[in-house]
Write a protein that holds these residues in place. Structure first.
Motif, PDB file in Angstrom:
ATOM      1  N   LEU A 261       0.832  -1.196   0.000  1.00 31.51           N
ATOM      2  CA  LEU A 261       0.000   0.000   0.000  1.00 31.51           C
ATOM      3  C   LEU A 261       0.872   1.254   0.000  1.00 31.51           C
ATOM      4  N   THR A 262       0.416   2.296  -0.658  1.00 29.58           N
ATOM      5  CA  THR A 262       1.076   3.597  -0.606  1.00 29.58           C
ATOM      6  C   THR A 262       0.551   4.371   0.596  1.00 29.58           C
ATOM      7  N   ASP A 263       1.092   5.561   0.805  1.00 31.09           N
ATOM      8  CA  ASP A 263       0.586   6.411   1.889  1.00 31.09           C
ATOM      9  C   ASP A 263      -0.894   6.717   1.680  1.00 31.09           C
ATOM     10  N   LEU A 264      -1.293   6.922   0.422  1.00 32.32           N
ATOM     11  CA  LEU A 264      -2.699   7.194   0.132  1.00 32.32           C
ATOM     12  C   LEU A 264      -3.556   5.976   0.449  1.00 32.32           C
ATOM     13  N   GLY A 265      -3.033   4.792   0.126  1.00 28.57           N
ATOM     14  CA  GLY A 265      -3.768   3.572   0.453  1.00 28.57           C
ATOM     15  C   GLY A 265      -3.912   3.387   1.948  1.00 28.57           C
ATOM     16  N   GLN A 266      -2.856   3.721   2.692  1.00 28.96           N
ATOM     17  CA  GLN A 266      -2.924   3.642   4.145  1.00 28.96           C
ATOM     18  C   GLN A 266      -3.915   4.643   4.706  1.00 28.96           C
ATOM     19  N   GLU A 267      -3.982   5.817   4.067  1.00 29.28           N
ATOM     20  CA  GLU A 267      -4.851   6.881   4.560  1.00 29.28           C
ATOM     21  C   GLU A 267      -6.310   6.453   4.591  1.00 29.28           C
ATOM     22  N   GLN A 268      -6.710   5.576   3.701  1.00 28.88           N
ATOM     23  CA  GLN A 268      -8.094   5.127   3.648  1.00 28.88           C
ATOM     24  C   GLN A 268      -8.476   4.295   4.863  1.00 28.88           C
ATOM     25  N   PHE A 269      -7.461   3.766   5.565  1.00 31.49           N
ATOM     26  CA  PHE A 269      -7.750   2.991   6.770  1.00 31.49           C
ATOM     27  C   PHE A 269      -7.941   3.889   7.982  1.00 31.49           C
ATOM     28  N   ARG A 270      -7.413   5.086   7.922  1.00 29.27           N
ATOM     29  CA  ARG A 270      -7.341   5.911   9.113  1.00 29.27           C
ATOM     30  C   ARG A 270      -8.680   6.585   9.410  1.00 29.27           C
ATOM     31  N   THR A 271      -8.840   6.989  10.653  1.00 27.60           N
ATOM     32  CA  THR A 271     -10.062   7.660  11.067  1.00 27.60           C
ATOM     33  C   THR A 271      -9.821   9.156  11.180  1.00 27.60           C
ATOM     34  N   ALA A 272     -10.899   9.909  11.304  1.00 27.35           N
ATOM     35  CA  ALA A 272     -10.794  11.361  11.403  1.00 27.35           C
ATOM     36  C   ALA A 272     -10.401  11.808  12.808  1.00 27.35           C
ATOM     37  N   TYR A 273     -10.249  10.840  13.750  1.00 25.24           N
ATOM     38  CA  TYR A 273      -9.945  11.215  15.114  1.00 25.24           C
ATOM     39  C   TYR A 273      -8.443  11.307  15.376  1.00 25.24           C
ATOM     40  N   GLY A 274      -7.636  10.971  14.383  1.00 21.63           N
ATOM     41  CA  GLY A 274      -6.190  10.966  14.588  1.00 21.63           C
ATOM     42  C   GLY A 274      -5.647  12.323  14.977  1.00 21.63           C
ATOM     43  N   ASP A 275      -6.063  13.382  14.280  1.00 23.15           N
ATOM     44  CA  ASP A 275      -5.558  14.724  14.580  1.00 23.15           C
ATOM     45  C   ASP A 275      -5.980  15.181  15.971  1.00 23.15           C
ATOM     46  N   VAL A 276      -7.211  14.844  16.352  1.00 20.62           N
ATOM     47  CA  VAL A 276      -7.694  15.243  17.673  1.00 20.62           C
ATOM     48  C   VAL A 276      -6.906  14.515  18.760  1.00 20.62           C
ATOM     49  N   ALA A 277      -6.657  13.210  18.565  1.00 17.34           N
ATOM     50  CA  ALA A 277      -5.902  12.433  19.556  1.00 17.34           C
ATOM     51  C   ALA A 277      -4.482  12.949  19.681  1.00 17.34           C
ATOM     52  N   THR A 278      -3.862  13.278  18.561  1.00  6.06           N
ATOM     53  CA  THR A 278      -2.498  13.795  18.593  1.00  6.06           C
ATOM     54  C   THR A 278      -2.444  15.130  19.320  1.00  6.06           C
ATOM     55  N   ALA A 279      -3.404  16.005  19.043  1.00  6.14           N
ATOM     56  CA  ALA A 279      -3.450  17.303  19.720  1.00  6.14           C
ATOM     57  C   ALA A 279      -3.645  17.117  21.230  1.00  6.14           C
ATOM     58  N   ALA A 280      -4.484  16.152  21.616  1.00  7.45           N
ATOM     59  CA  ALA A 280      -4.733  15.900  23.036  1.00  7.45           C
ATOM     60  C   ALA A 280      -3.464  15.411  23.732  1.00  7.45           C
ATOM     61  N   LEU A 281      -2.694  14.570  23.049  1.00  3.48           N
ATOM     62  CA  LEU A 281      -1.456  14.068  23.651  1.00  3.48           C
ATOM     63  C   LEU A 281      -0.400  15.167  23.747  1.00  3.48           C
ATOM     64  N   HIS A 282      -0.359  16.057  22.778  1.00  2.00           N
ATOM     65  CA  HIS A 282       0.553  17.196  22.875  1.00  2.00           C
ATOM     66  C   HIS A 282       0.188  18.074  24.079  1.00  2.00           C
ATOM     67  N   TYR A 283      -1.105  18.262  24.288  1.00  2.00           N
ATOM     68  CA  TYR A 283      -1.566  19.038  25.439  1.00  2.00           C
ATOM     69  C   TYR A 283      -1.177  18.335  26.740  1.00  2.00           C
ATOM     70  N   LEU A 284      -1.341  17.006  26.783  1.00  2.00           N
ATOM     71  CA  LEU A 284      -0.977  16.239  27.970  1.00  2.00           C
ATOM     72  C   LEU A 284       0.524  16.345  28.249  1.00  2.00           C
ATOM     73  N   ALA A 285       1.337  16.262  27.179  1.00  2.00           N
ATOM     74  CA  ALA A 285       2.782  16.372  27.351  1.00  2.00           C
ATOM     75  C   ALA A 285       3.178  17.757  27.859  1.00  2.00           C
ATOM     76  N   ASP A 286       2.521  18.797  27.353  1.00  2.00           N
ATOM     77  CA  ASP A 286       2.851  20.168  27.749  1.00  2.00           C
ATOM     78  C   ASP A 286       2.440  20.471  29.188  1.00  2.00           C
ATOM     79  N   THR A 287       1.328  19.888  29.615  1.00  2.00           N
ATOM     80  CA  THR A 287       0.792  20.214  30.944  1.00  2.00           C
ATOM     81  C   THR A 287       1.237  19.252  32.036  1.00  2.00           C
ATOM     82  N   ALA A 288       1.451  17.988  31.677  1.00  2.00           N
ATOM     83  CA  ALA A 288       1.795  16.984  32.691  1.00  2.00           C
ATOM     84  C   ALA A 288       3.150  16.322  32.458  1.00  2.00           C
ATOM     85  N   GLY A 289       3.784  16.610  31.323  1.00  2.00           N
ATOM     86  CA  GLY A 289       5.101  16.039  31.065  1.00  2.00           C
ATOM     87  C   GLY A 289       5.053  14.796  30.190  1.00  2.00           C
ATOM     88  N   GLU A 290       6.208  14.467  29.608  1.00  2.00           N
ATOM     89  CA  GLU A 290       6.301  13.306  28.719  1.00  2.00           C
ATOM     90  C   GLU A 290       5.986  12.006  29.440  1.00  2.00           C
TER      91      GLU A 290
END
Length: 267
Positions: free
Chosen positions: A77-106
């Motif tokens: 599969l290419t990156d585009l083929g992989q993208e079809q498996f992914r959900t729309a929640y990935g960006d939100v989850a990543t942003a939430a983890l960045h917030y957790l790292a900034d506020t509570a540490g790695e």
């Protein structure tokens, strides 16, 4: 071609695409055997998927022995083929983890990853043991455990497969591949998820495994090597530890410094 035929064609193409994601790198002949299709039909779908940018020809050798002659083309599969498996929640989850790292540490992100993978391990272990029991397989058979684990991972959305590699050599083992990663967008920025997942695979199989490639690292598939030869033994038992000879760190050899005589001392 009528609507019914178009629907059938689309479903078959999706089956081919999913099989490439699960088995890749995989050849057209292997796909034809697995899916019960003719080689010509599979090649037609592969050409269409390649033209759409969803798959690409794999560069590099396949696992296992190969006969003489030009190697068969294999696909991933290419990156585009992989993208079809992914959900729309990935960006939100990543942003939430960045917030957790900034506020509570790695360390808080590490703890969260460990907790998520512990929950996954519990579900995988339940499915793995159930499949082994239903098949009447020996729980200590590493090949059977790897096959059952691949099936359990696929049910969790990892599109996993297990295949023997290096047979007849000193590096015999099992190659566990995951064609999809449900947490890829998160793991791309927080590699602790990959590390925690690798530990889970090791515990479920009872051997030390080696991660060779990850989707989060930019590869086309997550690849884990499971040794089955002499290196494929689990941790030593208490009895083995008791019988083991102690390892002594060798003392550095003391060298006598070389003395260079002065001009007045030379004859």
């Amino acid at each position: 071609m009528n609507l019914a035929d178009l629907h059938t064609e689309s479903r078959t193409r999706d089956r081919v695409r999913l099989a490439v994601g699960e088995q890749g790198p995989v050849t057209a002949s292997a796909l034809a055997t697995q899916l019960g299709l003719t080689a010509a039909a599979v090649r037609r779908h592969l050409d269409a998927l390649e033209e759409a940018g969803l798959i690409a020809e794999h560069e590099g050798p396949l696992g296992g022995r190969r006969g003489r002659g030009r190697p068969a083309r294999s696909y991933v599969l290419t990156d585009l083929g992989q993208e079809q498996f992914r959900t729309a929640y990935g960006d939100v989850a990543t942003a939430a983890l960045h917030y957790l790292a900034d506020t509570a540490g790695e360390q808080a992100v590490d703890a969260f990853a460990e907790r998520q993978m512990a929950d996954l391990e519990e579900r995988l272990r339940e499915q793995l043991e159930l499949q082994l029991a239903e098949a009447g397989a020996d729980p200590g058979d590493l090949d059977a455990r790897a096959a059952a684990l691949a099936k359990a991972l696929s049910e969790e959305g990892y599109a996993a497969s297990a295949r023997p590699v290096g047979q007849g050599t000193g590096l015999a083992g099992i190659q566990l591949c995951q064609g999809h990663c449900p947490v890829q967008s998160v793991a791309t920025e927080f590699r602790t998820f990959c590390d925690a997942e690798t530990d889970v695979l090791s515990r479920l199989l009872g051997v030390h495994v080696q991660r060779l490639a990850t989707l989060a690292g930019g590869e086309h598939v997550c690849t884990t090597f499971v040794p089955t030869g002499a290196l494929g033994t689990g941790p030593p038992s208490d009895e083995q530890r008791a019988k083991a000879r102690p390892y002594v760190i060798p003392r550095p050899t003391t060298h006598t410094p070389l003395t260079i005589p002065h001009d007045s001392e030379r004859t």
